[in-house]
Motif scaffolding. Structure first.
Motif, PDB file in Angstrom:
ATOM      1  N   LEU A 191       0.841  -1.189   0.000  1.00  0.00           N
ATOM      2  CA  LEU A 191       0.000   0.000   0.000  1.00  0.00           C
ATOM      3  C   LEU A 191       0.882   1.246   0.000  1.00  0.00           C
ATOM      4  N   GLY A 192       0.386   2.321  -0.620  1.00  0.00           N
ATOM      5  CA  GLY A 192       1.165   3.549  -0.648  1.00  0.00           C
ATOM      6  C   GLY A 192       0.286   4.783  -0.656  1.00  0.00           C
ATOM      7  N   TYR A 193       0.887   5.905  -0.259  1.00  0.00           N
ATOM      8  CA  TYR A 193       0.162   7.185  -0.210  1.00  0.00           C
ATOM      9  C   TYR A 193       1.149   8.317  -0.484  1.00  0.00           C
ATOM     10  N   ALA A 194       0.658   9.369  -1.144  1.00  0.00           N
ATOM     11  CA  ALA A 194       1.467  10.574  -1.361  1.00  0.00           C
ATOM     12  C   ALA A 194       0.576  11.803  -1.214  1.00  0.00           C
ATOM     13  N   TYR A 195       1.142  12.848  -0.636  1.00  0.00           N
ATOM     14  CA  TYR A 195       0.452  14.128  -0.516  1.00  0.00           C
ATOM     15  C   TYR A 195       1.264  15.197  -1.209  1.00  0.00           C
ATOM     16  N   ASP A 196       0.617  15.965  -2.098  1.00  0.00           N
ATOM     17  CA  ASP A 196       1.275  17.059  -2.814  1.00  0.00           C
ATOM     18  C   ASP A 196       0.852  18.398  -2.226  1.00  0.00           C
ATOM     19  N   TYR A 197       1.830  19.220  -1.905  1.00  0.00           N
ATOM     20  CA  TYR A 197       1.570  20.605  -1.508  1.00  0.00           C
ATOM     21  C   TYR A 197       1.848  21.483  -2.719  1.00  0.00           C
ATOM     22  N   ASP A 198       0.837  22.192  -3.181  1.00  0.00           N
ATOM     23  CA  ASP A 198       0.933  22.990  -4.408  1.00  0.00           C
ATOM     24  C   ASP A 198       1.738  24.260  -4.134  1.00  0.00           C
ATOM     25  N   THR A 199       2.841  24.440  -4.875  1.00  0.00           N
ATOM     26  CA  THR A 199       3.690  25.618  -4.702  1.00  0.00           C
ATOM     27  C   THR A 199       3.410  26.712  -5.730  1.00  0.00           C
ATOM     28  N   SER A 200       2.483  26.460  -6.647  1.00  0.00           N
ATOM     29  CA  SER A 200       2.128  27.471  -7.646  1.00  0.00           C
ATOM     30  C   SER A 200       1.071  28.413  -7.081  1.00  0.00           C
ATOM     31  N   GLU A 201       0.700  29.430  -7.857  1.00  0.00           N
ATOM     32  CA  GLU A 201      -0.333  30.367  -7.411  1.00  0.00           C
ATOM     33  C   GLU A 201      -1.671  29.668  -7.209  1.00  0.00           C
ATOM     34  N   LEU A 202      -1.889  28.567  -7.912  1.00  0.00           N
ATOM     35  CA  LEU A 202      -3.126  27.806  -7.755  1.00  0.00           C
ATOM     36  C   LEU A 202      -3.245  27.223  -6.355  1.00  0.00           C
ATOM     37  N   GLY A 203      -2.108  27.101  -5.655  1.00  0.00           N
ATOM     38  CA  GLY A 203      -2.117  26.583  -4.296  1.00  0.00           C
ATOM     39  C   GLY A 203      -2.909  27.441  -3.328  1.00  0.00           C
ATOM     40  N   ASN A 204      -3.151  28.693  -3.683  1.00  0.00           N
ATOM     41  CA  ASN A 204      -3.962  29.557  -2.826  1.00  0.00           C
ATOM     42  C   ASN A 204      -5.431  29.177  -2.848  1.00  0.00           C
ATOM     43  N   ASN A 263      -6.563  25.721  -3.308  1.00  0.00           N
ATOM     44  CA  ASN A 263      -6.830  24.304  -3.050  1.00  0.00           C
ATOM     45  C   ASN A 263      -6.022  23.837  -1.856  1.00  0.00           C
ATOM     46  N   SER A 264      -6.359  22.670  -1.352  1.00  0.00           N
ATOM     47  CA  SER A 264      -5.690  22.138  -0.159  1.00  0.00           C
ATOM     48  C   SER A 264      -4.798  20.947  -0.483  1.00  0.00           C
ATOM     49  N   GLY A 265      -4.265  20.910  -1.696  1.00  0.00           N
ATOM     50  CA  GLY A 265      -3.314  19.864  -2.044  1.00  0.00           C
ATOM     51  C   GLY A 265      -3.927  18.725  -2.839  1.00  0.00           C
TER      52      GLY A 265
END
Length: 313
Positions: A273-286, A288-290
């Motif tokens: 099993l696996g999991y990954a979380y992305d934190y958006d570093t672009s302006e779109l990150g403002n 959304n919550s990843g």
């Protein structure tokens, strides 16, 4: 009014489409996964059968959580060596949703592997299948519904899929692959609604190296580069650590896009099993919550008593 519709990462397109502006949008189309290394056949058919066992893989990605109409992708694949030595077969199914559109992709993978030396093998792969595109314009908040472009939905628009790939690896130490999962460029044009859905070829370069630090710890740096006409070059770099052949933890960086944390657990010699979380570093990150990746792999491996020895790639 002409609109070019691309089915991935098109939030800008959806906004412009909703207000009825005449615009030409170009961008990436293929699904994007942070844990791509665990579902390699979806981007490189030459990988089919390379693990040496019957392998079932599934990935689910929810991108830009909290943003209305954000992409969601589900990928399933199965591959295995078969019969004649060096031959591998696979099946991949991908379903994508973004805004008013859904696209389903079904392909069959074939690979053939030759030995270059005692520990080095080179595989060639061929992918063939189909895409079905649907767009429901009723899901959009349209300022002027009388616009002709919105008068008729796109339903099960068919296009063929042909892909090629090559995959070179040395024992369990390093690998490099070059591929295009769909080399065809397809324009779906409809005179009645003056609209076009376009699909263009993507090219992938992947590479990775396994460094055995000690008996309990292995280190794997890896890269993925994706090129497509009309969009900036995409580059992913990741670094994973494998502890006791069971637990994986790592970080990934996507150029000008995100930073990700990755984790995986080899429950037994068959299930991971696996999991990954992305934190958006672009302006779109403002807005959304990843993004979230969930991964599952099941393999029919040969059992070795009191031993789990999974391949790191």
């Amino acid at each position: 009014m002409k609109v070019i519709y691309h089915n991935h990462k098109k939030i800008l397109f959806l906004v412009l489409l909703a207000i009825g502006l005449p615009i030409l949008c170009h961008g990436q189309q293929d699904s994007e996964y942070t844990q791509y290394m665990y579902n390699t056949t979806t981007i490189n058919p030459a990988y089919a059968g390379n693990r040496g066992v019957l392998s079932f893989n599934s990935l689910y990605r929810s991108q830009w959580v909290g943003l209305n109409g954000a992409p969601k992708s589900l990928a399933f694949s199965v591959n295995s060596p078969v019969g004649e030595r060096g031959v591998g077969l696979g099946l991949s199914i991908i379903h994508d949703e973004i805004g008013p559109s859904t696209e389903s992709n079904v392909t069959v993978d074939f690979s053939y592997t030759i030995s270059l030396s005692r520990n080095t093998e080179l595989s060639f792969g061929l992918k063939g299948g189909m895409n079905l595109l649907n767009v429901d314009f009723r899901k959009l908040d349209i300022r002027d519904p009388s616009e002709q472009v919105f008068s008729q939905n796109i339903e099960n628009r068919f296009s063929p899929n042909v892909g090629l790939g090559a995959y070179l690896h040395f024992d369990d130490r390093w690998y490099v692959g070059l591929s295009s999962p769909n080399i065809l460029s397809t324009d779906h044009y409809d005179d009645s609604i003056s609209s076009t859905a376009s699909e263009v070829a993507h090219f992938y370069l992947i590479a990775g190296y396994i460094l055995e630090i000690n008996r309990e710890l292995k280190f794997k740096p890896a890269i993925l580069t994706k090129a497509v006409k009309g969009a900036p070059l995409a580059f992913d770099a990741s670094a994973n650590f494998l502890f006791n052949d069971r637990f994986i933890i790592g970080l990934s960086y996507r150029l000008d896009a995100s930073i990700s944390a990755l984790a995986g657990f080899q429950i037994n010699d068959r299930l991971m099993l696996g999991y990954a979380y992305d934190y958006d570093t672009s302006e779109l990150g403002n807005y959304n919550s990843g993004s979230h990746d969930f991964f599952l792999r099941f393999e029919f491996t040969k059992r070795v008593r009191n031993s789990i020895n999974p391949r790191f790639f």
